[in-house]
Design a protein around this motif. Sequence first.
Motif, PDB file in Angstrom:
ATOM      1  N   SER A  24      84.910 -75.293 -60.946  1.00 17.53           N
ATOM      2  CA  SER A  24      85.212 -74.774 -59.608  1.00 17.53           C
ATOM      3  C   SER A  24      85.327 -73.257 -59.643  1.00 17.53           C
ATOM      4  CB  SER A  24      86.480 -75.415 -59.077  1.00 17.53           C
ATOM      5  OG  SER A  24      87.570 -75.031 -59.863  1.00 17.53           O
ATOM      6  N   ALA A  25      85.768 -72.703 -60.760  1.00 20.60           N
ATOM      7  CA  ALA A  25      85.890 -71.250 -60.878  1.00 20.60           C
ATOM      8  C   ALA A  25      84.517 -70.598 -60.895  1.00 20.60           C
ATOM      9  CB  ALA A  25      86.661 -70.898 -62.148  1.00 20.60           C
ATOM     10  N   ILE A  26      83.565 -71.255 -61.587  1.00 18.37           N
ATOM     11  CA  ILE A  26      82.197 -70.700 -61.661  1.00 18.37           C
ATOM     12  C   ILE A  26      81.561 -70.656 -60.278  1.00 18.37           C
ATOM     13  CG2 ILE A  26      79.849 -71.189 -62.468  1.00 18.37           C
ATOM     14  CD1 ILE A  26      81.141 -72.190 -65.071  1.00 18.37           C
ATOM     15  N   PHE A  27      81.664 -71.755 -59.510  1.00 17.09           N
ATOM     16  CA  PHE A  27      81.024 -71.820 -58.193  1.00 17.09           C
ATOM     17  C   PHE A  27      81.767 -71.007 -57.141  1.00 17.09           C
ATOM     18  CE2 PHE A  27      79.222 -75.659 -60.202  1.00 17.09           C
ATOM     19  CZ  PHE A  27      77.886 -75.305 -60.093  1.00 17.09           C
ATOM     20  N   ALA A  28      83.023 -70.748 -57.349  1.00 16.85           N
ATOM     21  CA  ALA A  28      83.798 -70.005 -56.368  1.00 16.85           C
ATOM     22  C   ALA A  28      83.626 -68.506 -56.541  1.00 16.85           C
ATOM     23  CB  ALA A  28      85.257 -70.378 -56.482  1.00 16.85           C
ATOM     24  N   ALA A  29      83.200 -68.060 -57.720  1.00 14.04           N
ATOM     25  CA  ALA A  29      83.051 -66.632 -57.982  1.00 14.04           C
ATOM     26  C   ALA A  29      81.874 -66.082 -57.182  1.00 14.04           C
ATOM     27  CB  ALA A  29      82.824 -66.414 -59.477  1.00 14.04           C
ATOM     28  N   PRO A  30      81.930 -64.842 -56.667  1.00 16.50           N
ATOM     29  CA  PRO A  30      80.824 -64.248 -55.905  1.00 16.50           C
ATOM     30  C   PRO A  30      79.581 -64.100 -56.785  1.00 16.50           C
ATOM     31  CG  PRO A  30      82.530 -62.620 -56.387  1.00 16.50           C
ATOM     32  CD  PRO A  30      83.053 -63.938 -56.840  1.00 16.50           C
ATOM     33  N   ALA A  31      78.353 -64.298 -56.182  1.00 13.46           N
ATOM     34  CA  ALA A  31      77.100 -64.220 -56.940  1.00 13.46           C
ATOM     35  C   ALA A  31      76.758 -62.762 -57.205  1.00 13.46           C
ATOM     36  CB  ALA A  31      75.979 -64.879 -56.144  1.00 13.46           C
ATOM     37  N   ASN A  32      76.098 -62.522 -58.339  1.00 16.10           N
ATOM     38  CA  ASN A  32      75.624 -61.189 -58.691  1.00 16.10           C
ATOM     39  C   ASN A  32      74.166 -61.108 -58.220  1.00 16.10           C
ATOM     40  OD1 ASN A  32      75.314 -58.699 -59.757  1.00 16.10           O
ATOM     41  ND2 ASN A  32      75.160 -59.359 -61.884  1.00 16.10           N
ATOM     42  N   ALA A  33      73.896 -60.671 -56.944  1.00 15.61           N
ATOM     43  CA  ALA A  33      72.563 -60.733 -56.356  1.00 15.61           C
ATOM     44  C   ALA A  33      72.311 -59.514 -55.501  1.00 15.61           C
ATOM     45  CB  ALA A  33      72.421 -61.997 -55.514  1.00 15.61           C
ATOM     46  N   VAL A  34      70.988 -59.197 -55.330  1.00 21.03           N
ATOM     47  CA  VAL A  34      70.554 -58.094 -54.466  1.00 21.03           C
ATOM     48  C   VAL A  34      69.545 -58.641 -53.489  1.00 21.03           C
ATOM     49  CG1 VAL A  34      69.378 -55.874 -54.397  1.00 21.03           C
ATOM     50  CG2 VAL A  34      70.913 -56.393 -56.277  1.00 21.03           C
ATOM     51  N   GLN A  35      69.576 -58.196 -52.249  1.00 21.88           N
ATOM     52  CA  GLN A  35      68.672 -58.713 -51.215  1.00 21.88           C
ATOM     53  C   GLN A  35      67.932 -57.562 -50.567  1.00 21.88           C
ATOM     54  OE1 GLN A  35      70.318 -61.702 -48.484  1.00 21.88           O
ATOM     55  NE2 GLN A  35      69.715 -60.352 -46.818  1.00 21.88           N
ATOM     56  N   GLN A  36      66.613 -57.754 -50.298  1.00 21.98           N
ATOM     57  CA  GLN A  36      65.806 -56.729 -49.634  1.00 21.98           C
ATOM     58  C   GLN A  36      64.748 -57.404 -48.771  1.00 21.98           C
ATOM     59  OE1 GLN A  36      65.307 -53.963 -48.173  1.00 21.98           O
ATOM     60  NE2 GLN A  36      65.220 -52.571 -49.932  1.00 21.98           N
ATOM     61  N   ASP A  37      64.507 -56.870 -47.568  1.00 23.21           N
ATOM     62  CA  ASP A  37      63.433 -57.373 -46.727  1.00 23.21           C
ATOM     63  C   ASP A  37      62.115 -56.725 -47.143  1.00 23.21           C
ATOM     64  OD1 ASP A  37      65.208 -58.915 -45.290  1.00 23.21           O
ATOM     65  OD2 ASP A  37      65.533 -57.389 -43.747  1.00 23.21           O
ATOM     66  N   VAL A  38      61.037 -57.506 -47.112  1.00 21.79           N
ATOM     67  CA  VAL A  38      59.714 -57.031 -47.530  1.00 21.79           C
ATOM     68  C   VAL A  38      58.750 -57.162 -46.353  1.00 21.79           C
ATOM     69  CG1 VAL A  38      57.779 -57.425 -49.094  1.00 21.79           C
ATOM     70  CG2 VAL A  38      60.119 -57.738 -49.914  1.00 21.79           C
TER      71      VAL A  38
END
Length: 196
Positions: free
Chosen positions: A18-32
């Motif tokens: 539950s700790a793994i899934f609750a932690a915020p994701a390390n991700a970057v988002q960009q429109d193409v």
Amino acid sequence: MNKKILGIIAAGAAALSSAIFAAPANAVQQDVNVEVTIQPGIFLRTFQNVKLQITQGELGAALEKDFNPGVTDTDGTTKLTLLPRPQVGVGTQPTVTKKVNELFAVWSNGGKPINVTVTPVANSAAGAPKATILTNTADPASEILLTNVTVNNGSGTPVNANTPIVGGVDLTFDVSAASAGVHTGGKLTVEALAQP
């Protein structure tokens, strides 16, 4: 194994999951941005067959008719002079040029100049000079040679997809080795090419 220990291990695993899934994701988002280019289209229309007639007048026949030599009048019983026999269909012109007013129409939506070429397809035997030969269907010794093609109105820019370039050709034939009859076997390549 002790039920207490198993319970501790199971509880620890559940807490870790539950700790793994609750932690915020390390991700970057960009429109193409997406762009699509439709290549300009070209459409060529031509005839499947070109069938031309060459008359003995076009061959340059100097004499197509005359009055009966020697005796020009008949009383109803006079015989025509049959000898010497006249030369039928023989002329003085070794070449004849025939015009095809319209051979092709080309449509395009690209707004760019179009160049149309018409090229004879060589069909002579291997080893012989490359040429386009038409052969008499009844007399293989009788041949017509296509010596030159001149394209008329072969370039231009179609105004829009509804207004084509329309053009034709002048075909020059060497008829010096030809006799009367249908000659076949000639072929032309019509190509429309958009200019850069």
